[in-house]
Design an enzyme around this catalytic site. Structure first.
Site, mmCIF file in Angstrom:
data_model
loop_
_atom_site.group_PDB
_atom_site.id
_atom_site.type_symbol
_atom_site.label_atom_id
_atom_site.label_comp_id
_atom_site.label_asym_id
_atom_site.label_seq_id
_atom_site.Cartn_x
_atom_site.Cartn_y
_atom_site.Cartn_z
ATOM 1 N N ALA A 1 117.970 93.731 85.739
ATOM 2 C CA ALA A 1 118.334 94.514 86.922
ATOM 3 C C ALA A 1 119.014 93.656 87.985
ATOM 4 O O ALA A 1 119.629 94.183 88.917
ATOM 5 C CB ALA A 1 117.084 95.167 87.494
ATOM 6 N N ASP B 1 121.539 93.029 73.182
ATOM 7 C CA ASP B 1 122.543 92.982 72.099
ATOM 8 C C ASP B 1 123.839 93.653 72.560
ATOM 9 O O ASP B 1 124.939 93.138 72.310
ATOM 10 C CB ASP B 1 122.005 93.686 70.846
ATOM 11 C CG ASP B 1 120.773 92.999 70.291
ATOM 12 O OD1 ASP B 1 120.652 91.769 70.482
ATOM 13 O OD2 ASP B 1 119.928 93.678 69.684
ATOM 14 N N GLU C 1 117.662 85.071 65.127
ATOM 15 C CA GLU C 1 116.695 85.657 64.182
ATOM 16 C C GLU C 1 116.898 85.133 62.764
ATOM 17 O O GLU C 1 116.042 85.327 61.911
ATOM 18 C CB GLU C 1 116.763 87.190 64.204
ATOM 19 C CG GLU C 1 116.000 87.769 65.386
ATOM 20 C CD GLU C 1 115.937 89.278 65.417
ATOM 21 O OE1 GLU C 1 116.744 89.954 64.742
ATOM 22 O OE2 GLU C 1 115.064 89.791 66.132
HETATM 23 O O1 RIB Z 1 117.288 93.195 70.080
HETATM 24 C C1 RIB Z 1 116.609 94.264 69.511
HETATM 25 C C2 RIB Z 1 116.287 93.983 68.078
HETATM 26 O O2 RIB Z 1 115.347 92.936 67.999
HETATM 27 C C3 RIB Z 1 115.637 95.123 67.348
HETATM 28 O O3 RIB Z 1 116.579 95.998 66.782
HETATM 29 C C4 RIB Z 1 114.743 94.443 66.339
HETATM 30 O O4 RIB Z 1 115.158 94.597 65.022
HETATM 31 C C5 RIB Z 1 114.706 92.986 66.747
HETATM 32 O O5 RIB Z 1 115.469 92.269 65.901
#
Ligand code: RIB
Length: 314
Positions: free
Chosen positions: A229, A258, A145
């Site tokens: 899954a 995450d 990101e």
């Molecule tokens: O992976 C989930 C996250 O992706 C969210 O918290 C959102 O902010 C995006 O970045």
């Protein structure tokens, strides 16, 4: 692991405020639809992974950026409360903090659009400052990101400091090319992210394994594939290891990936065997699906061990 070794993970990544709507379905283009619930929830893949790693027992430093707005202040306060070292979180003046618009469907699936905002404002000097501290990092954890140019610099600096990199493909996987994996120790995509980087659709487990094996020629040591899954796959030069998923009834799948990646990072930091590391990550990811939101849903070590029916870390 030698007890004198550092046990600190450096997470470098995005910090977003999530604007979350629970909806019966996604609205069509041109349609207006009534949603059911709205919440602002701390998120961002970097910040989520930092919180998860801290809850899983690691010392964690976060390198990232927020604006000077109220969202930025809320984020930094929440991260500090979670035990994350926020000295490397910079405030970019006159730019809004990153945000993500998230629609959560009744069965817990989601659709996410994020605006980079201050996440795009990390300067070279700030990136460098993270290495000027006394801390030694055992792993660096990255996602996609942040701008790709920033990730490339971070991978180079981690390599020059002898710190292995775990790169989660989540965020902007379409920007990644296999060449970007040079210097990465472990690359962790989900199935659609794997498709994006190899440029074709992997229709089943065998084609996913072949695609992961193909990426090894670009310098990455292992590919850790999240298959939801269907569990997880580890592919390196010598072996393919499969670990089944835990079965849960998801409430909200936001940030499960995450939690999974942080679980893997913590497991690798503790030098767990790969099957056990995948199981640890699978438990962390599954638990994240059982609560709403991103950071609030990140699991704690004791819950992961309970799910694994283990009393302590092996
Ligand atoms: O992976 C989930 C996250 O992706 C969210 O918290 C959102 O902010 C995006 O970045």
């Amino acid at each position: 692991m030698n007890s004198n070794q550092a046990q600190r993970i450096l997470v470098a990544g995005s910090i977003n405020m999530d604007l979350v709507c629970r909806v019966p379905r996604l609205a069509a283009v041109g349609e207006t639809l009534r949603g059911e619930q709205f919440q602002t929830v701390p998120g961002g893949k970097g910040a989520n992974q930092a919180v998860a790693a801290a809850r899983l027992g690691a010392d964690v430093s976060l390198l990232g950026a927020v604006g000077t707005d109220a969202f930025g202040t809320t984020q930094i306060d929440g991260l500090a409360q979670a035990g994350v070292d926020t000295q490397g979180v910079f405030r970019v003046p006159d730019v809004a903090s990153g945000v993500a618009m998230i629609f959560v469907l009744p069965k817990g699936e989601n659709s996410i659009t994020f605006i980079q905002g201050a996440n795009a404002g990390l300067t070279d000097a700030w990136m460098q400052s993270i290495w000027n501290k006394d801390a030694e990092y055992q792993w660096m954890l990255l996602q996609t990101e942040l701008p790709l140019s920033v990730n490339r610099k971070l991978i180079r600096s981690a390599v020059s400091h002898g710190v292995p990199v775990l790169l989660d493909a989540g965020g902007q996987p379409n920007l990644l090319t296999p060449e970007d994996l040079e210097g990465v120790s472990v690359f962790s995509p989900n199935e659609s992210e794997l498709d994006a980087i190899v440029g074709h659709s992997c229709t089943d487990e065998d084609s996913a394994i072949r695609a992961a094996q193909g990426l090894l020629q670009y310098g990455v040591e292992a590919v850790a594939l999240k298959r939801g899954a269907q569990g997880a796959l580890w592919v390196d030069r010598d072996r393919v290891i499969k670990e089944p998923a835990f079965t849960v009834d998801p409430v909200d799948t936001t940030a499960c990936g995450d939690a999974w990646t942080s679980g893997l990072a913590v497991a690798l930091m503790h030098e767990m065997t790969i099957p056990y590391a995948l199981k640890f990550a699978n438990a962390a990811g599954a638990l994240a699906a059982l609560a709403e939101g991103a950071q609030p849903a990140m699991p704690y070590l004791e819950d992961v061990l309970d799910m694994m029916e283990c009393k302590e870390l092996l």
